[in-house]
Design an enzyme around this catalytic site. Structure first.
Site, PDB file in Angstrom:
ATOM      1  N   CYS A  61       8.464   5.465  -1.132  1.00 26.78           N
ATOM      2  CA  CYS A  61       8.869   6.872  -1.154  1.00 26.78           C
ATOM      3  C   CYS A  61       9.522   7.338  -2.457  1.00 26.78           C
ATOM      4  CB  CYS A  61       9.744   7.206   0.058  1.00 26.78           C
ATOM      5  SG  CYS A  61      10.918   5.945   0.547  1.00 26.78           S
ATOM      6  N   ARG A  79      10.701  -7.254   0.217  1.00 29.55           N
ATOM      7  CA  ARG A  79      12.047  -7.101   0.758  1.00 29.55           C
ATOM      8  C   ARG A  79      12.623  -8.484   1.039  1.00 29.55           C
ATOM      9  NH1 ARG A  79      11.017  -2.231   5.218  1.00 29.55           N
ATOM     10  NH2 ARG A  79      10.038  -0.783   3.737  1.00 29.55           N
ATOM     11  N   HIS A 133       3.333   9.900   2.297  1.00 33.92           N
ATOM     12  CA  HIS A 133       4.405  10.882   2.229  1.00 33.92           C
ATOM     13  C   HIS A 133       3.791  12.258   2.028  1.00 33.92           C
ATOM     14  CE1 HIS A 133       6.363   7.056   1.228  1.00 33.92           C
ATOM     15  NE2 HIS A 133       7.306   7.548   2.004  1.00 33.92           N
ATOM     16  N   LYS A 136      13.525  10.525  13.149  1.00 33.85           N
ATOM     17  CA  LYS A 136      12.141  10.065  13.176  1.00 33.85           C
ATOM     18  C   LYS A 136      11.587  10.062  14.591  1.00 33.85           C
ATOM     19  CE  LYS A 136      13.509   5.174  13.370  1.00 33.85           C
ATOM     20  NZ  LYS A 136      13.199   3.806  12.912  1.00 33.85           N
TER      21      LYS A 136
END
Length: 636
Positions: free
Chosen positions: A327, A356, A378, A458
């Site tokens: 993002c 990650r 996005h 969300k």
């Protein structure tokens, strides 16, 4: 049952006594009580005018009480069998419980059997389980005298001046409760495994031994659960991934899978499936850098809220972060040009590799990895376009769910967490927009308070698989924080600059994780359109080898993925191996088939033997069954 409790002239009544006055059977079956909405021990004295209900074993609250109490039962059994063992914590988890122990010797499978036997003996003793409140200082002395140093450390971290201790016979444990009134209320349990666990989950602390178990209201419920666990072992994606030759892991890259040719085919098949949806719904696929200056992650808020999951590297005396998500990079694509309201919405999609940091103890096959890709996108739009864009994403999600026969779906609306960016007005507006889109789609949903992302609320779609486990799949996140942080604007029809709204959206989520879910849901039997090998030709003898190769060539020419097995093994062996490898169709070729120029198909599903058919007829069957799962009417 719901009753109003009032103090008697003689004094207050216990919750159990009050329940028994109205329903003796319910009181006998109950494992706890709900008093004014709070679950408490049955022995709890009830204040005047309280609303009291029995907590029955099979209810969600009842199972929590049973599992928590069974954890205590296990801890008591361990300490009776292995004096000197310290207990630490023993919480309830999904479908079960665990307890962490400090013991010099490792627990063995034989030890688990001994512990279970001792637990059953303690159940037969019918020991009362009683709660005692005491000053914290007194509890510290009690547990220090018992040699329970970890309990003392827990007590030192409790702010309250008074704490509760539960007793089962002579055995005691620090706990808030509630618990069953007697050990005789327990019995449908099974100890499952032993694992290592760091104290307080910190790898810098001592390593403890964790015993996992499960407990249920009845023996029948326990039996059903154990059957599901056995089926889960058969479906375990780590086991099937190896058997189907899909991927492997190696110590040179912990938590990062190596995909083999068949695994890469399925992986790319999932990506291409989503790409076809992108073509129809107006997404532009982009590629963004893997490593960016740490200032990007500070500006986005990830450095502050997500730093422990980032990988860092120093280059030319500057600190960089390896990309954990797409993002922030997409905001730079948006800001690369001055935007007009006429250009919006702009939809960027990205399959870039993400990295990650996950602790080694939580890495788990493909469901918890350090390197992965998402079908990430996005959408930058005006506030007035939000509802329509979310409706379009929900439409895409429904197509995805149908393509994989995911028909047991729940929808959650996750609202603001305690740690978040932005002000309450922004969150009010964002949550209202998501509610409106769900209601416009006629979707029933549950509110999941506090589980939103740190930058916005969300919508999550949860899928229940063949083993009745819930997995989060599609997610739609509304974000007004990144456009603010990165100073994103568009020019309105009136010539003013306004902030766009940013919608974060993933349909499958992590491709790696989705692949694991799909394998376990289907037991490795991929849909025909996604199977890396759609058919395997099995010859009976060397005499049919030439015809077998001809069949393979003709099917490949028609776009069918086929392999040829001409080994000198018996037919039964070849069939069993193809079944183990989940090949959708086996084509048996003998002298008769070679003479008639036919094949004898055997379907994976149920092992059905189909009548002999021509190569052309079989090819037509495969092409029909493996048709594009994206319906024509969804294409835009």
């Amino acid at each position: 049952m719901r009753v109003e409790a009032r103090a008697c002239a003689e004094g207050s009544s216990s919750a159990r006594e009050l329940i028994a006055r109205h329903d003796r059977k319910a009181a006998d079956r109950a494992v706890a009580a709900r008093v004014d909405g709070k679950v408490v021990d049955l022995a709890t004295l009830v204040p005047a005018d309280a609303a009291v209900e029995p907590i029955l074993p099979a209810s969600a609250e009842g199972l929590d009480v049973i599992r928590h109490s069974t954890a205590h039962l296990m801890a008591q059994a361990v300490q009776e069998l292995f004096p000197g063992t310290q207990v630490t914590i023993g919480p309830v988890i999904e479908d079960g419980f665990y307890y962490d122990f400090v013991r010099a010797e490792p627990f063995t499978p034989d030890d688990l059997a001994k512990i279970e036997k001792k637990m059953k003996e303690i159940v037969s003793r019918n020991l009362p389980v009683t709660r005692h409140e005491m000053p914290k200082t007194e509890a510290v002395k009690l547990f220090a005298g018992m040699g329970e140093s970890y309990k003392v450390e827990i007590l030192e971290g409790i702010a309250d001046d008074r704490v509760s201790v539960y007793s089962q016979g002579d055995w005691k444990d620090l706990c808030r409760g509630p618990h069953v009134p007697s050990t005789s209320k327990l019995g449908a349990f099974k100890l499952l495994s032993v694992a290592g666990a760091y104290w307080r989950g910190d790898e810098r602390n001592a390593m403890l031994q964790r015993i996992y178990g499960t407990a249920w209201a009845t023996d029948a419920d326990l039996k059903r659960h154990l059957e599901i666990l056995e089926e889960a072992k058969r479906r375990d994606h780590r086991k099937l991934g190896k058997e189907l030759d899909l991927w492997s892991f190696h110590a040179i890259a912990p938590g990062s899978p190596f995909f083999h040719p068949k695994g890469a085919f399925v992986y790319n098949g999932l990506v291409n499936f989503i790409r076809r949806l992108y073509e129809r719904y107006g997404y532009g696929e982009v590629i963004t850098p893997q490593v960016c200056d740490v200032d990007l992650w500070k500006r986005s808020g990830h450095y502050e809220h997500y730093r422990e999951n980032l990988f860092f590297v120093d280059i030319d005396e500057r600190q960089f972060g390896v990309k954990p998500m797409n993002c922030p990079g997409h905001t730079f694509l948006y800001a690369n040009a001055k935007r007009s309201y006429r250009e919006l919405p702009i939809r960027y999609a990205d399959f870039s590799k993400l990295h990650r940091y996950e602790k080694s103890g939580v890495l788990h096959g493909l469901t918890r990895v350090r390197t992965f890709s998402q079908d990430d996108a996005h959408i930058f739009c005006t506030p007035g376009q939000v509802q329509e864009e979310i409706i379009r994403v929900i439409e895409m999600a429904k197509i995805v769910h149908r393509a994989f026969a995911f028909d047991d779906i729940r929808v959650l609306l996750s609202t603001r967490p305690a740690e978040r960016m932005g002000n309450d007005a922004d969150w009010d507006q964002a949550e209202a927009a998501l509610r409106a889109a769900l209601e416009a789609n006629g979707l029933a949903y549950q509110v999941n308070p506090g589980d939103g992302a740190f930058y916005g609320p969300k919508i999550d779609f949860l899928f229940r698989d063949a083993l009745r486990r819930d997995w989060q799949l599609t997610t739609i996140q509304l974000d007004s924080q990144l456009p603010e942080r990165f100073d994103l604007t568009y020019v309105t029809a009136e010539g003013k600059e306004e902030r766009p709204v940013m919608i974060h959206r993933a349909l499958l989520g992590s491709i790696e994780r989705f692949l694991a879910i799909l394998i376990e849901h289907t037991a490795g039997a991929f849909p025909l359109w996604l199977a890396p090998e759609q058919a395997r030709i099995l010859t009976l003898t060397e005499r049919q080898e030439a015809y077998g190769r001809e069949v393979a060539d003709e099917l490949r020419a028609r776009g069918i993925r086929v392999e040829l097995d001409v080994r000198g093994e018996k037919l039964g062996y070849k069939i069993r191996q193809a079944q183990l490898e989940k090949v959708p169709y086996m084509l048996v070729v003998g002298d008769r088939e070679a003479a008639d120029r036919t094949v004898a198909p055997r379907a994976r599903s149920g092992g059905e033997q189909l009548p002999p058919m021509s190569i052309e007829a079989f090819a037509a069957r495969i092409q029909s069954e493996a048709a594009d799962p994206i319906p024509f009417q969804a294409r835009r």
